[in-house]
Design an enzyme around this catalytic site. Structure first.
Site, PDB file in Angstrom:
ATOM      1  CG  ASN A   9      -1.864   1.132   1.298  1.00 51.73           C
ATOM      2  OD1 ASN A   9      -1.928   1.934   0.370  1.00 51.73           O
ATOM      3  ND2 ASN A   9      -2.608   1.226   2.388  1.00 51.73           N
ATOM      4  CE  LYS A  11      -0.603   3.305   4.533  1.00 53.11           C
ATOM      5  NZ  LYS A  11      -0.605   3.420   5.967  1.00 53.11           N
ATOM      6  CG  HIS A  96      -6.339   2.015   4.874  1.00 45.09           C
ATOM      7  ND1 HIS A  96      -5.942   3.009   5.735  1.00 45.09           N
ATOM      8  CD2 HIS A  96      -5.314   1.127   4.827  1.00 45.09           C
ATOM      9  CE1 HIS A  96      -4.719   2.730   6.179  1.00 45.09           C
ATOM     10  NE2 HIS A  96      -4.312   1.605   5.631  1.00 45.09           N
ATOM     11  CD  GLU A  98      -3.379   5.620   6.370  1.00 44.77           C
ATOM     12  OE1 GLU A  98      -3.340   5.529   5.124  1.00 44.77           O
ATOM     13  OE2 GLU A  98      -2.481   5.182   7.116  1.00 44.77           O
ATOM     14  CD  GLU A 168      -4.029  -2.401   7.280  1.00 44.78           C
ATOM     15  OE1 GLU A 168      -2.875  -2.605   6.909  1.00 44.78           O
ATOM     16  OE2 GLU A 168      -4.709  -1.439   6.888  1.00 44.78           O
ATOM     17  N   GLY A 174       1.623   2.643  10.854  1.00 44.53           N
ATOM     18  CA  GLY A 174       2.568   3.750  10.692  1.00 44.53           C
ATOM     19  C   GLY A 174       3.181   4.217  12.006  1.00 44.53           C
ATOM     20  CB  SER A 212       4.372  -1.203  12.307  1.00 43.28           C
ATOM     21  OG  SER A 212       3.886   0.111  12.468  1.00 43.28           O
TER      22      SER A 212
HETATM   23  P1  PGA Z   1       2.213   0.568   7.725  1.00 43.65           P
HETATM   24  O1  PGA Z   1       0.799   0.710   6.970  1.00 43.65           O
HETATM   25  O2  PGA Z   1       2.811  -0.730   7.279  1.00 43.65           O
HETATM   26  O3  PGA Z   1       2.999   1.771   7.316  1.00 43.65           O
HETATM   27  O4  PGA Z   1       1.909   0.554   9.191  1.00 43.65           O
HETATM   28  C1  PGA Z   1      -0.037  -0.400   6.780  1.00 43.65           C
HETATM   29  C2  PGA Z   1      -1.334   0.034   6.142  1.00 43.65           C
HETATM   30  O5  PGA Z   1      -1.822   1.127   6.462  1.00 43.65           O
HETATM   31  O6  PGA Z   1      -1.909  -0.680   5.317  1.00 43.65           O
END
Ligand code: PGA
Length: 251
Positions: A9, A11, A96, A98, A168, A174, A212
Site C-alpha cells: 500500500n 498510500k 482503510h 485512513e 489492521e 505507521g 508496521s
Molecule cells: P504501515 O501501513 O505498514 O505503514 O503501518 C499499513 C497500512 O496502512 O496498510
C-alpha cells in the site's frame, strides 16, 4: 491450502519517476525470486495506476487504493470500477482506517463500496481494525464484529474467494508498534469465526495482518498459522524490503 496474499500500500507516495525506479529494481529482483502460491498486488496512488500497469511483471499485479461505487458521471476526483476493470485492475482496497478517519468514509459507504466492487467483478481487500482506546477498553472484538457485519453480511458466499480481510489495528499503522503475536492470532481466529457465522466461506477468504510490518518482524508475524499474508505500508516503499517480507513467508 489458501494462497498467500501480500499488498504494497503505497498510500500518497511516489512520483512517476520514483515509481519507474521502483519497478525497475523490483522487477530485476524478481528475476532471481519466484513467488510460490502467493498473490502479490502493488497499490500505487491514483495518478500512477495506469502507468504502473505498463511496468508490471508477471509475478504481481496492480490494484487501486480507492474507487467510487457508481457509473461514470459528475463526481469530481473519483474513479469508477468500470474504469479500473477496463484497464485490467482487479483489486481494490476498501475501508482503510485512513479513509474512514481522515476522509470520513462511513460504515454505510464502505458497505456500498464492497457490494459494488463484488457486483462489478473486482476483488476486495477489506480493512478492519480498532483504535487504541477501544483495545484498552477490551472492546476490540465487538468493534471488529460490527465492521465485518456492516460491510460483509450481505455478500453472496459464492464470491468469498474475491474477498481478502486485512486486520489492521489502527494503533499499529505507521507507528512502528505491532500487535502482540497472541493478539493477532486471537483476532484472526475471531474474524474467521465471524465470517463463517455470516455464511461466507471462510476457507476461501485470506485474512492478512497489517500495521508496521517490516523485514525485521515479518518472519515472526507471518509464522502465526492463521495469518495468510500482509498489507504493508511504509516498508513496501523499498522494493528490497517488500520482497524480503514476501520471501519470509513464501519459502
Ligand atoms: P504501515 O501501513 O505498514 O505503514 O503501518 C499499513 C497500512 O496502512 O496498510
Amino acid at each position: 491450502m489458501k494462497k498467500k496474499f501480500f499488498g504494497a500500500n503505497w498510500k500518497m507516495n511516489f512520483s512517476s519517476h520514483q515509481a519507474k525506479n521502483y519497478f525497475s529494481t523490483f522487477n530485476s529482483l524478481l528475476q532471481l525470486n519466484q513467488f510460490k502460491n502467493t498473490d502479490v498486488v502493488i497499490f500505487p496512488p491514483m495518478q500512477l495506476l495506469f502507468f504502473a500497469q505498463q511496468l508490471t511483471h508477471e509475478q504481481y499485479c496492480i490494484g487501486a487504493q480507492n474507487f467510487y461505487p457508481g457509473q461514470q458521471g459528475a463526481l469530481t476526483g473519483e474513479i469508477s470500477s468500470d474504469m479500473l476493470s477496463q484497464d485490467f485492475i482487479e483489486y481494490v482496497i476498501i475501508g482503510h482506517s485512513e479513509r474512514r478517519l481522515l476522509l470520513k468514509e462511513s460504515d454505510s459507504l464502505v458497505a456500498q463500496k464492497v457490494q459494488w466492487a463484488i457486483a462489478n467483478q473486482l476483488s476486495v481487500v477489506f480493512c478492519c481494525g480498532e483504535p487504541l482506546e477501544i483495545r484498552e477498553q477490551g472492546k476490540e472484538k465487538e468493534f471488529i464484529k460490527h465492521q465485518l457485519m456492516s460491510a460483509l453480511s450481505d455478500i453472496n458466499p459464492q464470491f468469498s474467494h474475491r474477498i481478502v480481510v486485512a486486520y489492521e489495528p489502527i494503533w499499529a499503522i505507521g507507528t512502528g508498534k505491532t500487535a502482540l503475536l497472541q493478539q493477532i492470532q486471537e483476532m484472526h481466529s475471531f474474524i474467521q469465526t465471524e465470517l463463517k457465522s455470516i455464511g461466507l466461506n471462510e476457507q476461501n477468504i485470506r485474512i492478512i495482518y497489517g500495521g508496521s510490518v517490516n523485514a525485521f518482524n515479518a518472519t515472526e508475524i507471518l509464522s502465526i498459522p492463521n495469518v495468510d499474508g500482509s498489507l504493508v505500508g511504509s516498508a513496501s516503499l523499498k522494493p528490497m524490503e517488500f520482497l524480503s517480507i514476501i520471501s519470509s513467508l513464501d519459502k
